[in-house]
Design a protein around this motif. Structure first.
Motif, PDB file in Angstrom:
ATOM      1  N   ILE A 481     -55.668   6.235 -79.316  1.00  0.00           N
ATOM      2  CA  ILE A 481     -56.535   6.077 -80.493  1.00  0.00           C
ATOM      3  C   ILE A 481     -57.918   5.585 -80.077  1.00  0.00           C
ATOM      4  O   ILE A 481     -58.943   6.047 -80.581  1.00  0.00           O
ATOM      5  CB  ILE A 481     -55.872   5.122 -81.488  1.00  0.00           C
ATOM      6  N   TRP A 482     -57.942   4.677 -79.102  1.00  0.00           N
ATOM      7  CA  TRP A 482     -59.247   4.169 -78.631  1.00  0.00           C
ATOM      8  C   TRP A 482     -60.091   5.284 -78.041  1.00  0.00           C
ATOM      9  O   TRP A 482     -61.309   5.278 -78.162  1.00  0.00           O
ATOM     10  CB  TRP A 482     -59.035   3.044 -77.601  1.00  0.00           C
ATOM     11  N   LYS A 483     -59.409   6.226 -77.413  1.00  0.00           N
ATOM     12  CA  LYS A 483     -60.179   7.349 -76.851  1.00  0.00           C
ATOM     13  C   LYS A 483     -60.867   8.136 -77.976  1.00  0.00           C
ATOM     14  O   LYS A 483     -62.020   8.555 -77.830  1.00  0.00           O
ATOM     15  CB  LYS A 483     -59.253   8.285 -76.072  1.00  0.00           C
ATOM     16  N   LYS A 484     -60.149   8.289 -79.074  1.00  0.00           N
ATOM     17  CA  LYS A 484     -60.771   8.971 -80.217  1.00  0.00           C
ATOM     18  C   LYS A 484     -61.916   8.131 -80.768  1.00  0.00           C
ATOM     19  O   LYS A 484     -62.960   8.637 -81.170  1.00  0.00           O
ATOM     20  CB  LYS A 484     -59.743   9.214 -81.316  1.00  0.00           C
ATOM     21  N   MET A 485     -61.672   6.817 -80.774  1.00  0.00           N
ATOM     22  CA  MET A 485     -62.682   5.897 -81.292  1.00  0.00           C
ATOM     23  C   MET A 485     -63.929   5.976 -80.409  1.00  0.00           C
ATOM     24  O   MET A 485     -65.062   5.914 -80.907  1.00  0.00           O
ATOM     25  CB  MET A 485     -62.091   4.485 -81.276  1.00  0.00           C
ATOM     26  N   LYS A 486     -63.677   6.157 -79.100  1.00  0.00           N
ATOM     27  CA  LYS A 486     -64.784   6.246 -78.145  1.00  0.00           C
ATOM     28  C   LYS A 486     -65.662   7.455 -78.474  1.00  0.00           C
ATOM     29  O   LYS A 486     -66.892   7.350 -78.527  1.00  0.00           O
ATOM     30  CB  LYS A 486     -64.192   6.381 -76.750  1.00  0.00           C
ATOM     31  N   TRP A 498     -69.746  -0.265 -78.453  1.00  0.00           N
ATOM     32  CA  TRP A 498     -68.423   0.173 -77.983  1.00  0.00           C
ATOM     33  C   TRP A 498     -68.026  -0.571 -76.730  1.00  0.00           C
ATOM     34  O   TRP A 498     -66.905  -1.095 -76.629  1.00  0.00           O
ATOM     35  CB  TRP A 498     -68.423   1.683 -77.787  1.00  0.00           C
ATOM     36  N   ASN A 499     -68.953  -0.621 -75.767  1.00  0.00           N
ATOM     37  CA  ASN A 499     -68.627  -1.302 -74.503  1.00  0.00           C
ATOM     38  C   ASN A 499     -68.274  -2.763 -74.751  1.00  0.00           C
ATOM     39  O   ASN A 499     -67.319  -3.295 -74.192  1.00  0.00           O
ATOM     40  CB  ASN A 499     -69.793  -1.193 -73.529  1.00  0.00           C
ATOM     41  N   ALA A 500     -69.047  -3.389 -75.642  1.00  0.00           N
ATOM     42  CA  ALA A 500     -68.761  -4.791 -75.959  1.00  0.00           C
ATOM     43  C   ALA A 500     -67.398  -4.913 -76.632  1.00  0.00           C
ATOM     44  O   ALA A 500     -66.635  -5.854 -76.369  1.00  0.00           O
ATOM     45  CB  ALA A 500     -69.846  -5.338 -76.887  1.00  0.00           C
ATOM     46  N   TYR A 501     -67.099  -3.949 -77.458  1.00  0.00           N
ATOM     47  CA  TYR A 501     -65.814  -3.957 -78.164  1.00  0.00           C
ATOM     48  C   TYR A 501     -64.660  -3.907 -77.171  1.00  0.00           C
ATOM     49  O   TYR A 501     -63.725  -4.710 -77.229  1.00  0.00           O
ATOM     50  CB  TYR A 501     -65.752  -2.759 -79.128  1.00  0.00           C
ATOM     51  N   VAL A 502     -64.758  -2.970 -76.212  1.00  0.00           N
ATOM     52  CA  VAL A 502     -63.699  -2.838 -75.207  1.00  0.00           C
ATOM     53  C   VAL A 502     -63.559  -4.137 -74.426  1.00  0.00           C
ATOM     54  O   VAL A 502     -62.445  -4.627 -74.185  1.00  0.00           O
ATOM     55  CB  VAL A 502     -63.986  -1.655 -74.254  1.00  0.00           C
ATOM     56  N   ARG A 511     -53.540 -11.415 -71.625  1.00  0.00           N
ATOM     57  CA  ARG A 511     -52.200 -11.764 -71.167  1.00  0.00           C
ATOM     58  C   ARG A 511     -51.211 -10.605 -71.275  1.00  0.00           C
ATOM     59  O   ARG A 511     -50.097 -10.685 -70.767  1.00  0.00           O
ATOM     60  CB  ARG A 511     -51.695 -12.985 -71.932  1.00  0.00           C
ATOM     61  N   LEU A 512     -51.595  -9.556 -71.951  1.00  0.00           N
ATOM     62  CA  LEU A 512     -50.700  -8.396 -72.055  1.00  0.00           C
ATOM     63  C   LEU A 512     -50.978  -7.468 -70.872  1.00  0.00           C
ATOM     64  O   LEU A 512     -51.857  -6.616 -70.921  1.00  0.00           O
ATOM     65  CB  LEU A 512     -50.913  -7.651 -73.378  1.00  0.00           C
ATOM     66  N   ARG A 513     -50.219  -7.658 -69.809  1.00  0.00           N
ATOM     67  CA  ARG A 513     -50.501  -6.947 -68.556  1.00  0.00           C
ATOM     68  C   ARG A 513     -50.394  -5.435 -68.723  1.00  0.00           C
ATOM     69  O   ARG A 513     -51.262  -4.680 -68.287  1.00  0.00           O
ATOM     70  CB  ARG A 513     -49.533  -7.410 -67.465  1.00  0.00           C
ATOM     71  N   ALA A 514     -49.329  -5.014 -69.388  1.00  0.00           N
ATOM     72  CA  ALA A 514     -49.111  -3.574 -69.556  1.00  0.00           C
ATOM     73  C   ALA A 514     -50.278  -2.943 -70.305  1.00  0.00           C
ATOM     74  O   ALA A 514     -50.756  -1.863 -69.949  1.00  0.00           O
ATOM     75  CB  ALA A 514     -47.811  -3.326 -70.311  1.00  0.00           C
ATOM     76  N   LEU A 515     -50.765  -3.652 -71.321  1.00  0.00           N
ATOM     77  CA  LEU A 515     -51.883  -3.127 -72.109  1.00  0.00           C
ATOM     78  C   LEU A 515     -53.121  -3.006 -71.237  1.00  0.00           C
ATOM     79  O   LEU A 515     -53.821  -1.987 -71.251  1.00  0.00           O
ATOM     80  CB  LEU A 515     -52.152  -4.037 -73.308  1.00  0.00           C
ATOM     81  N   GLN A 516     -53.351  -4.048 -70.425  1.00  0.00           N
ATOM     82  CA  GLN A 516     -54.510  -4.029 -69.524  1.00  0.00           C
ATOM     83  C   GLN A 516     -54.452  -2.806 -68.612  1.00  0.00           C
ATOM     84  O   GLN A 516     -55.447  -2.114 -68.404  1.00  0.00           O
ATOM     85  CB  GLN A 516     -54.540  -5.307 -68.676  1.00  0.00           C
ATOM     86  N   GLN A 517     -53.250  -2.541 -68.082  1.00  0.00           N
ATOM     87  CA  GLN A 517     -53.091  -1.386 -67.183  1.00  0.00           C
ATOM     88  C   GLN A 517     -53.409  -0.092 -67.908  1.00  0.00           C
ATOM     89  O   GLN A 517     -54.098   0.784 -67.380  1.00  0.00           O
ATOM     90  CB  GLN A 517     -51.663  -1.337 -66.632  1.00  0.00           C
ATOM     91  N   GLU A 518     -52.906   0.013 -69.129  1.00  0.00           N
ATOM     92  CA  GLU A 518     -53.142   1.239 -69.883  1.00  0.00           C
ATOM     93  C   GLU A 518     -54.630   1.419 -70.180  1.00  0.00           C
ATOM     94  O   GLU A 518     -55.160   2.519 -70.088  1.00  0.00           O
ATOM     95  CB  GLU A 518     -52.337   1.228 -71.190  1.00  0.00           C
ATOM     96  N   ILE A 519     -55.276   0.299 -70.525  1.00  0.00           N
ATOM     97  CA  ILE A 519     -56.713   0.388 -70.816  1.00  0.00           C
ATOM     98  C   ILE A 519     -57.466   0.852 -69.566  1.00  0.00           C
ATOM     99  O   ILE A 519     -58.352   1.717 -69.615  1.00  0.00           O
ATOM    100  CB  ILE A 519     -57.252  -0.966 -71.305  1.00  0.00           C
ATOM    101  N   GLU A 520     -57.039   0.273 -68.449  1.00  0.00           N
ATOM    102  CA  GLU A 520     -57.637   0.632 -67.156  1.00  0.00           C
ATOM    103  C   GLU A 520     -57.526   2.142 -66.920  1.00  0.00           C
ATOM    104  O   GLU A 520     -58.487   2.827 -66.610  1.00  0.00           O
ATOM    105  CB  GLU A 520     -56.889  -0.122 -66.057  1.00  0.00           C
ATOM    106  N   LYS A 521     -56.288   2.624 -67.132  1.00  0.00           N
ATOM    107  CA  LYS A 521     -56.013   4.048 -66.910  1.00  0.00           C
ATOM    108  C   LYS A 521     -56.827   4.919 -67.848  1.00  0.00           C
ATOM    109  O   LYS A 521     -57.228   6.026 -67.518  1.00  0.00           O
ATOM    110  CB  LYS A 521     -54.522   4.340 -67.128  1.00  0.00           C
ATOM    111  N   GLY A 522     -57.030   4.386 -69.069  1.00  0.00           N
ATOM    112  CA  GLY A 522     -57.675   5.194 -70.099  1.00  0.00           C
ATOM    113  C   GLY A 522     -59.165   5.364 -69.879  1.00  0.00           C
ATOM    114  O   GLY A 522     -59.782   6.203 -70.529  1.00  0.00           O
ATOM    115  N   ASN A 523     -59.743   4.591 -68.990  1.00  0.00           N
ATOM    116  CA  ASN A 523     -61.175   4.698 -68.711  1.00  0.00           C
ATOM    117  C   ASN A 523     -61.987   4.665 -70.007  1.00  0.00           C
ATOM    118  O   ASN A 523     -62.686   5.599 -70.358  1.00  0.00           O
ATOM    119  CB  ASN A 523     -61.447   6.000 -67.936  1.00  0.00           C
ATOM    120  N   LEU A 524     -61.863   3.538 -70.720  1.00  0.00           N
ATOM    121  CA  LEU A 524     -62.433   3.465 -72.051  1.00  0.00           C
ATOM    122  C   LEU A 524     -63.943   3.276 -72.139  1.00  0.00           C
ATOM    123  O   LEU A 524     -64.588   3.895 -72.974  1.00  0.00           O
ATOM    124  CB  LEU A 524     -61.722   2.385 -72.865  1.00  0.00           C
TER     125      LEU A 524
END
Lengths: 526, 82
Positions: A481-486, A498-502, A511-524
């Motif tokens: 969804i963030w990619k669409k938002m981007k 947007w950058n500030a938002y991310v 603290r949500l490690r898995a989320l951080q990884q996904e965000i990383e992968k998503g290149n937001l």
């Protein structure tokens, strides 16, 4: 009691006994085998001394009989009311009742004479001849004959059996269909109506059982078929010779509608369908209007004169129609909706417009307080179609769609987009908590094109919903969804924001490690 | 399911000033996670409520935030003092 006292008794009640004999004569027909046999047996009982009077209540004018059949049967006879009580399961009047009446009758008159007159009454002695004689009475006899054979002699114990019986009954009756083409449609309509009226008392109990839906289904199909035959009949030129049939049918339809009970909607449908197809002259309709206007009978809490608007409509009595609509009660919205739909097919736009506006104030309360859930979706769809076909102001439409609740989202969205209220569109979807897919179906691409910046909060809302589920799969969805938002942010030149938002998202959920990884992968970031 | 659709939301808020100059907002109607996003729907400064501070089912907002939220820029929000 000695013999003469029986004669005295019979002489005393002569008038009433004749009445009962008349009733027997009317109900039994010598051409029907079963009837003929019944009379024969009853006569046999009387002649063989199998009938005796066991009690007489002079105060209540009641006589009890004992009839020696296979076992002793106790029949009681209420003379003044012409009413009987016999415990046997056969269709009434049964042979015991007939025997009892015969017994009294023969005290003063000759039973043999009566029977030979009864037999000679109709010169048609065979059923096969009936179909050649064209009168409502002979067609009625055909139906009656098979109806007894298939249904009333062995009342069906389950609804499936009743359905089969009706099916067989129809097949048998079809064999007597006239060969002349011009008579066939009348025959079809006539016998279908006749069967419907006859099976009604048998249907009723099933409609209250767990077979309710099956009964509804059966009736729907039955009524559809009846509608087809009616349409066929209405499309043909009307024959003078058929007038007695038309009159007879209308008489039956009226008594079916006004006097039977339960399953009101079907009865109303049949009643109106017959009026539509068979009655062409204005005078008869006006008479019916007069009758209905004075009627205050209700069934299932619905007044029977709810059909009045249909008459007003066909008679183009606009003022009366609108006045009646003014007084409508919210509970009857569905009936009025049907009137409107009919008006939509027949009369001019203005009329429908005025009429539908009268409904409008009731919609909200009806949908939210009166109607139950399963029927709502269909009803909303019908209302939507109706109001789409007339000219309503945006505000009126908005109110209408709001009253539809969740089912109105799609129409409401379309309206908001038409009025270019993109922000409200977004707020609607956030507040209704609809899914991204649904929002897309409701015109999200349009908003994206016209006002991309409006979508940022909505996408944020969707992403947050996924994050709250706290598992890696949901985080992936959030990133999607963030990619669409981007894309939207880029389109509305909100790169820095947007950058500030991310950054803030990452900070907040560090603290949500898995989320951080996904965000990383998503290149937001942009 | 039987509620009418609406873009606007009506609920009453209890607003108290806290000792350190912030404001403490609560409502009995729904949990904070539900109503706070509606309040912040137009608030870009806090990233649509991302940075809103929610504690013990209550929203803690700074005076600046409150002014921004209720200043009337947000057309969906209107205040009716009780």
């Amino acid at each position: 009691m000695n013999l003469t006292s029986y004669q005295k008794l019979a002489a005393h009640y002569k008038k009433y006994i004749y009445q009962s004999m008349d009733m027997i004569e009317k109900k039994l027909h010598p051409a029907i085998l079963e009837d003929e046999e019944l009379v024969r047996r009853a006569t046999f009982f009387v002649r063989n001394g199998a009938v005796s009077i066991s009690n007489y209540y002079p105060q209540e004018h009641k006589i009890d009989f004992t009839v020696r059949d296979v076992s002793n049967i106790d029949v009681s006879y209420d003379l003044l009311q012409n009413r009987f009580n016999c415990p046997c399961p056969m269709q009434k009047p049964c042979r015991h009742i007939v025997a009892a009446v015969f017994y009294l009758y023969q005290q003063n008159d000759s039973l043999s004479t009566w029977i030979s007159e009864w037999r000679a009454n109709d010169d048609m002695t065979q059923l096969t001849l009936l179909k050649d004689e064209r009168s409502p009475r002979s067609w009625e006899l055909i139906v009656e004959n098979f109806f007894r054979k298939f249904i009333s002699q062995y009342p069906p114990t389950s609804f499936y059996l009743l359905e089969f019986a009706v099916h067989d009954l129809k097949a048998q009756i079809k064999k007597s269909r006239p060969f002349e083409r011009e008579w066939q449609p009348i025959y079809d309509v006539y016998v279908n109506l006749s069967i419907l009226v006859k099976i009604w008392p048998y249907l009723e109990p099933f409609a209250d059982s767990n077979m309710r839906n099956r009964v509804f289904h059966f009736l729907h199909e039955y009524v559809d078929e009846l509608d087809d035959s009616l349409a066929q009949l209405a499309s043909k030129p009307r024959m003078f010779a058929a007038d007695p049939f038309y009159d007879d049918m209308m008489k039956r339809v009226r008594s079916f509608y006004f006097e039977t009970e339960s399953l009101f909607r079907f009865r109303k449908h049949v009643y109106l369908a017959f009026w539509d197809a068979l009655v062409t002259d204005k005078k008869t309709r006006l008479e019916e209007v007069k009758f209905l206007e004075q009627l205050d009978k209700t069934d299932e809490d619905i007044p029977l004169n709810i059909v009045l608007p249909y008459f007003y409509l066909t008679l183009s009595m606009t003022n009366e129609l609108l006045a009646a609509a003014e007084k409508m009660e919210t509970e009857q919205l569905l009936e009025w909706l049907e009137v409107c739909e009919k008006a939509l097919h027949t009369t001019n736009k203005d009329m429908v417009n005025n009429l539908a506006r009268k409904i409008l104030p009731h919609v909200s309360r009806y949908l939210n307080e009166v109607v139950t859930n399963p029927t709502r979706v269909m009803l909303i769809r019908r209302l939507e179609l109706l109001f789409a076909s007339i000219q309503l102001e945006s505000e009126e439409l908005e109110k209408l769609y709001q009253s539809f609740g969740l089912y109105g989202i799609q129409s409401y969205s379309t309206l908001l987009l038409k009025d270019k209220r993109y922000r409200d569109w977004m707020a609607l979807h956030q507040s209704a908590n609809s899914s991204l897919e649904y929002a897309e179906a409701c015109g999200l691409p349009v908003v994206k094109e016209e006002a991309p910046e409006v979508l940022l909060p909505l996408y944020h809302h969707y992403a947050m919903r996924f994050i709250q589920e706290k598992n890696r799969y949901s985080y992936k969805q959030a990133v999607r969804i963030w990619k669409k938002m981007k894309q939207v942010a880029k389109k509305s030149n909100d790169t820095d924001y947007w950058n500030a938002y991310v950054e803030n998202v990452r900070e907040k959920y560090k603290r949500l490690r898995a989320l951080q990884q996904e965000i990383e992968k998503g290149n937001l970031p942009l | 399911m039987t509620q009418p659709l609406s873009i606007t939301k009506d609920f009453s808020l209890h607003i108290h000033a806290t000792e350190n100059g912030n404001f403490h907002l609560t409502t009995a109607i729904s949990p904070a996670e539900q109503w706070v996003p509606y309040l912040y729907i137009d608030h870009r400064e806090s990233y649509f409520g991302l940075n809103a501070q929610v504690e013990d089912n209550a929203l803690i907002a700074s005076p600046v935030e409150l002014v921004e939220l209720f200043s009337g820029k947000n057309t969906l929000l209107s205040l009716f003092p009780v």
